[in-house]
Enzyme design. Structure first.
Site, PDB file in Angstrom:
ATOM      1  N   PRO A 150       0.782  -1.243   0.000  1.00  0.00           N
ATOM      2  CA  PRO A 150       0.000   0.000   0.000  1.00  0.00           C
ATOM      3  C   PRO A 150       0.813   1.293   0.000  1.00  0.00           C
ATOM      4  CG  PRO A 150       0.045  -0.930   2.186  1.00  0.00           C
ATOM      5  CD  PRO A 150       0.756  -1.911   1.305  1.00  0.00           C
ATOM      6  N   CYS A 151       1.454   1.605  -1.124  1.00  0.00           N
ATOM      7  CA  CYS A 151       2.198   2.851  -1.228  1.00  0.00           C
ATOM      8  C   CYS A 151       1.275   4.061  -1.110  1.00  0.00           C
ATOM      9  CB  CYS A 151       2.991   2.896  -2.531  1.00  0.00           C
ATOM     10  SG  CYS A 151       2.053   2.511  -4.015  1.00  0.00           S
ATOM     11  N   HIS A 152      -0.019   3.875  -1.371  1.00  0.00           N
ATOM     12  CA  HIS A 152      -0.975   4.983  -1.241  1.00  0.00           C
ATOM     13  C   HIS A 152      -1.100   5.447   0.207  1.00  0.00           C
ATOM     14  CE1 HIS A 152      -3.319   1.263  -0.753  1.00  0.00           C
ATOM     15  NE2 HIS A 152      -4.085   1.963   0.067  1.00  0.00           N
TER      16      HIS A 152
END
Length: 152
Positions: free
Chosen positions: A116-118
């Site tokens: 989850p880079c978001h």
């Protein structure tokens, strides 16, 4: 090693998940692949469950490409719980690397959504997002997870 890929529709558009050597190695926007392996079927099922709100933690074997910093950043991003965020600066201090390098590693994440880079944001706002749709896609993912504070 054999590589297989499967495309599926999501609320954010079509994505393609790639498997190699028994692990998920990529997630990209677009594509038309339609290979069916047990792992790709499970990945598709978990992605659908994520978007329908019944899954908050992916449980898939992952093998993201990249050097030691990329691997460390992917591991740190994976540890951020659903609906929460961390700042680039926090990861910078934790991993002992410049914030710009952390941002580049986030942007180079080969398996977005699942890793989850978001959930990594700037000190004063959302920061960037390298996937199709850019910051709007990042905001949509954070909104889906209930991380509204940054969006107000």
């Amino acid at each position: 090693m054999d590589t297989a890929a499967k495309a599926l529709e999501t609320p954010l558009g079509r994505i393609t998940v790639t498997e190699q050597g028994g692990a998920i190695t990529r997630l990209t926007w677009g594509g038309h692949a339609d290979c069916e392996t047990p792992l790709l079927a499970e990945a598709a099922s978990q992605i659908r469950a994520y978007f329908d709100g019944s899954l908050s933690v992916f449980e898939l074997p992952l093998n993201p490409a990249g050097g030691p910093l990329q691997q460390a950043v992917c591991q740190a991003m994976s540890a951020i719980p659903f609906g929460q965020t961390r700042e680039y600066g926090e990861l910078s201090r934790e991993l002992g690397a410049p914030a710009q390098a952390i941002g580049q590693a986030c942007g180079g994440n080969p398996i977005p959504i699942i890793i989850p880079c978001h959930r990594v944001v700037g000190a004063g706002g959302l920061g960037g997002f390298s996937a199709r749709g850019g910051v709007e896609t990042k905001a949509a993912l954070l909104k889906h997870e209930g991380a509204y504070g940054l969006l107000l």
